[in-house]
Design a protein around this motif. Structure first.
Motif, PDB file in Angstrom:
ATOM      1  N   ARG A   1      15.161   2.829 -22.234  1.00  0.00           N
ATOM      2  CA  ARG A   1      16.315   2.459 -22.790  1.00  0.00           C
ATOM      3  C   ARG A   1      17.221   1.664 -22.139  1.00  0.00           C
ATOM      4  N   HIS A   2      17.116   1.419 -21.012  1.00  0.00           N
ATOM      5  CA  HIS A   2      17.964   0.549 -20.275  1.00  0.00           C
ATOM      6  C   HIS A   2      17.262  -0.703 -19.712  1.00  0.00           C
ATOM      7  N   GLY A   3      16.124  -0.883 -20.351  1.00  0.00           N
ATOM      8  CA  GLY A   3      15.475  -2.318 -20.229  1.00  0.00           C
ATOM      9  C   GLY A   3      14.525  -2.446 -19.164  1.00  0.00           C
ATOM     10  N   TYR A   4      13.948  -1.395 -18.586  1.00  0.00           N
ATOM     11  CA  TYR A   4      13.143  -1.336 -17.592  1.00  0.00           C
ATOM     12  C   TYR A   4      11.635  -1.018 -18.163  1.00  0.00           C
ATOM     13  N   GLN A   5      10.429  -1.707 -17.380  1.00  0.00           N
ATOM     14  CA  GLN A   5       9.121  -1.340 -17.788  1.00  0.00           C
ATOM     15  C   GLN A   5       8.973  -0.133 -17.011  1.00  0.00           C
ATOM     16  N   VAL A   6       8.304   0.724 -17.740  1.00  0.00           N
ATOM     17  CA  VAL A   6       7.937   2.005 -17.174  1.00  0.00           C
ATOM     18  C   VAL A   6       6.480   2.470 -17.246  1.00  0.00           C
ATOM     19  N   GLU A   7       5.772   2.845 -16.033  1.00  0.00           N
ATOM     20  CA  GLU A   7       4.616   3.409 -15.998  1.00  0.00           C
ATOM     21  C   GLU A   7       5.125   4.827 -15.588  1.00  0.00           C
ATOM     22  N   ALA A   8       4.486   5.889 -16.553  1.00  0.00           N
ATOM     23  CA  ALA A   8       4.742   7.318 -16.208  1.00  0.00           C
ATOM     24  C   ALA A   8       3.736   8.024 -15.927  1.00  0.00           C
ATOM     25  N   LEU A   9       3.746   8.783 -15.030  1.00  0.00           N
ATOM     26  CA  LEU A   9       2.401   9.571 -14.463  1.00  0.00           C
ATOM     27  C   LEU A   9       2.787  10.985 -14.062  1.00  0.00           C
ATOM     28  N   ASP A  10       1.893  11.871 -14.864  1.00  0.00           N
ATOM     29  CA  ASP A  10       2.380  13.533 -14.419  1.00  0.00           C
ATOM     30  C   ASP A  10       0.764  14.044 -14.174  1.00  0.00           C
TER      31      ASP A  10
ATOM     32  N   CYS B   1      -2.263  11.022 -16.833  1.00  0.00           N
ATOM     33  CA  CYS B   1      -2.192  12.250 -16.404  1.00  0.00           C
ATOM     34  C   CYS B   1      -2.990  11.982 -15.084  1.00  0.00           C
ATOM     35  N   GLY B   2      -2.601  12.118 -14.031  1.00  0.00           N
ATOM     36  CA  GLY B   2      -3.225  11.932 -12.680  1.00  0.00           C
ATOM     37  C   GLY B   2      -2.577  12.581 -11.425  1.00  0.00           C
ATOM     38  N   ARG B   3      -3.290  12.872 -10.330  1.00  0.00           N
ATOM     39  CA  ARG B   3      -2.435  13.325  -9.289  1.00  0.00           C
ATOM     40  C   ARG B   3      -1.822  12.407  -8.512  1.00  0.00           C
ATOM     41  N   ILE B   4      -0.928  12.372  -7.675  1.00  0.00           N
ATOM     42  CA  ILE B   4      -0.197  11.661  -6.754  1.00  0.00           C
ATOM     43  C   ILE B   4      -0.955  11.316  -5.615  1.00  0.00           C
ATOM     44  N   GLU B   5      -1.808  12.162  -5.358  1.00  0.00           N
ATOM     45  CA  GLU B   5      -2.771  11.782  -4.090  1.00  0.00           C
ATOM     46  C   GLU B   5      -3.738  10.878  -4.589  1.00  0.00           C
ATOM     47  N   GLU B   6      -3.983  10.668  -5.758  1.00  0.00           N
ATOM     48  CA  GLU B   6      -5.014   9.953  -6.045  1.00  0.00           C
ATOM     49  C   GLU B   6      -4.602   8.255  -6.524  1.00  0.00           C
ATOM     50  N   LEU B   7      -3.221   8.005  -6.241  1.00  0.00           N
ATOM     51  CA  LEU B   7      -2.869   6.506  -6.488  1.00  0.00           C
ATOM     52  C   LEU B   7      -3.235   5.503  -5.755  1.00  0.00           C
ATOM     53  N   GLU B   8      -3.795   4.504  -6.509  1.00  0.00           N
ATOM     54  CA  GLU B   8      -4.333   3.405  -5.986  1.00  0.00           C
ATOM     55  C   GLU B   8      -3.629   2.086  -6.504  1.00  0.00           C
ATOM     56  N   TYR B   9      -2.358   2.079  -6.263  1.00  0.00           N
ATOM     57  CA  TYR B   9      -1.607   0.921  -6.640  1.00  0.00           C
ATOM     58  C   TYR B   9      -1.560   0.011  -5.532  1.00  0.00           C
ATOM     59  N   ASP B  10      -1.408  -1.372  -5.931  1.00  0.00           N
ATOM     60  CA  ASP B  10      -1.184  -2.284  -5.165  1.00  0.00           C
ATOM     61  C   ASP B  10      -0.099  -3.267  -5.311  1.00  0.00           C
ATOM     62  N   GLN B  11       1.120  -3.125  -4.958  1.00  0.00           N
ATOM     63  CA  GLN B  11       2.336  -4.046  -4.897  1.00  0.00           C
ATOM     64  C   GLN B  11       2.519  -4.389  -6.441  1.00  0.00           C
TER      65      GLN B  11
ATOM     66  N   GLU C   1       0.884  10.345   4.558  1.00  0.00           N
ATOM     67  CA  GLU C   1      -0.110   9.500   4.054  1.00  0.00           C
ATOM     68  C   GLU C   1       0.392   9.198   2.401  1.00  0.00           C
ATOM     69  N   ILE C   2       0.976  10.022   1.802  1.00  0.00           N
ATOM     70  CA  ILE C   2       1.461   9.724   0.467  1.00  0.00           C
ATOM     71  C   ILE C   2       2.724   8.612   0.474  1.00  0.00           C
ATOM     72  N   LEU C   3       3.355   8.930   1.349  1.00  0.00           N
ATOM     73  CA  LEU C   3       4.462   7.806   1.606  1.00  0.00           C
ATOM     74  C   LEU C   3       4.145   6.510   1.625  1.00  0.00           C
ATOM     75  N   LYS C   4       2.952   6.323   2.560  1.00  0.00           N
ATOM     76  CA  LYS C   4       2.167   5.202   2.583  1.00  0.00           C
ATOM     77  C   LYS C   4       1.732   4.478   1.510  1.00  0.00           C
ATOM     78  N   LYS C   5       1.006   5.402   0.583  1.00  0.00           N
ATOM     79  CA  LYS C   5       0.417   5.153  -0.715  1.00  0.00           C
ATOM     80  C   LYS C   5       1.852   4.366  -1.595  1.00  0.00           C
ATOM     81  N   LEU C   6       2.759   5.213  -1.508  1.00  0.00           N
ATOM     82  CA  LEU C   6       3.823   4.675  -2.421  1.00  0.00           C
ATOM     83  C   LEU C   6       4.577   3.319  -1.883  1.00  0.00           C
ATOM     84  N   LYS C   7       4.313   3.193  -0.524  1.00  0.00           N
ATOM     85  CA  LYS C   7       4.787   1.988  -0.125  1.00  0.00           C
ATOM     86  C   LYS C   7       3.987   0.778  -0.677  1.00  0.00           C
ATOM     87  N   ARG C   8       2.629   1.028  -0.485  1.00  0.00           N
ATOM     88  CA  ARG C   8       1.710   0.043  -0.926  1.00  0.00           C
ATOM     89  C   ARG C   8       1.836  -0.397  -2.517  1.00  0.00           C
ATOM     90  N   ALA C   9       2.141   0.635  -3.434  1.00  0.00           N
ATOM     91  CA  ALA C   9       2.371   0.292  -4.642  1.00  0.00           C
ATOM     92  C   ALA C   9       3.595  -0.328  -4.824  1.00  0.00           C
TER      93      ALA C   9
END
Length: 196
Positions: free
Chosen positions: A58-67, A86-96, A117-125
């Motif tokens: 609603r505030h104009g952002y493009q959102v990808e939601a995952l649970d 629907c996916g698990r945090i441990e399975e994230l494979e986003y890149d920038q 390791e999770i924080l490294k995945k988030l940083k890569r995303a």
């Protein structure tokens, strides 16, 4: 995320949705959104009811939601008007791919040994200069409580985790009370960090 936590959300989907969907997170949205570029792309990681995704959309952002909970992902999809993955945090494979990642009360279900390791995945995303927000229960230790696995952190413990990550720098570390009236006595520790 521990299977016990996903099972909990599958069992109590409606109740969890109803008790969290109206929680007022405005005081935490502002510090996060002030750092994310306007109309930027946000990953709502562990979106739960979809409350925060809806606000960002609603505030104009493009959102990808995952649970991780299929039942919550379905309810949140209806609530925000777009598909929730629907996916698990441990399975994230986003890149920038994101200008911001919003992990509100979702990393509380990650074992401490897995957090770096999770924080490294988030940083890569995150894109360069992208912003990460996480909130965790304030305290010490980890374990199962009322059917869900939780970890607890204080400022020193979180700084130690982030100090081990050379390209994710803390901007702000702060405590907040739970916004739900019946849980005001529970404290959360919040982190805003930048990908560098």
């Amino acid at each position: 995320m521990k299977r016990t936590s996903i099972d909990y959300y599958e069992m109590y989907t409606e109740r969890f949705f109803e008790t969290t969907v109206s929680a007022d997170m405005h005081d935490v949205y502002q510090p996060f959104l002030s750092l994310v570029k306007p109309r930027g792309r946000i990953l709502d990681l562990g979106c739960g009811s979809g409350r925060d995704s809806r606000y960002f959309i609603r505030h104009g952002y493009q959102v990808e939601a995952l649970d991780g909970s299929p039942a919550l992902a379905r309810l949140a999809s209806e609530y925000i008007g777009q598909e929730v993955i629907c996916g698990r945090i441990e399975e994230l494979e986003y890149d920038q791919e994101f200008d911001g990642i919003w992990a509100c009360a979702s990393l509380v279900h990650i074992e401490k040994k897995d957090m770096p390791e999770i924080l490294k995945k988030l940083k890569r995303a995150l894109n360069l200069e992208g912003i990460l927000y996480i909130s965790l229960k304030y305290g010490e230790g980890e374990g199962v409580k009322d059917g869900r696995f939780f970890n607890y952190y204080d400022e020193a413990q979180l700084r130690e985790v982030f100090n081990g990550l050379k390209d994710l720098k803390i901007i702000k570390l702060f405590r907040t009370e739970d916004v739900r009236q019946e849980r005001k006595q529970e404290l959360w520790i919040n982190v805003l960090a930048r990908a560098v």
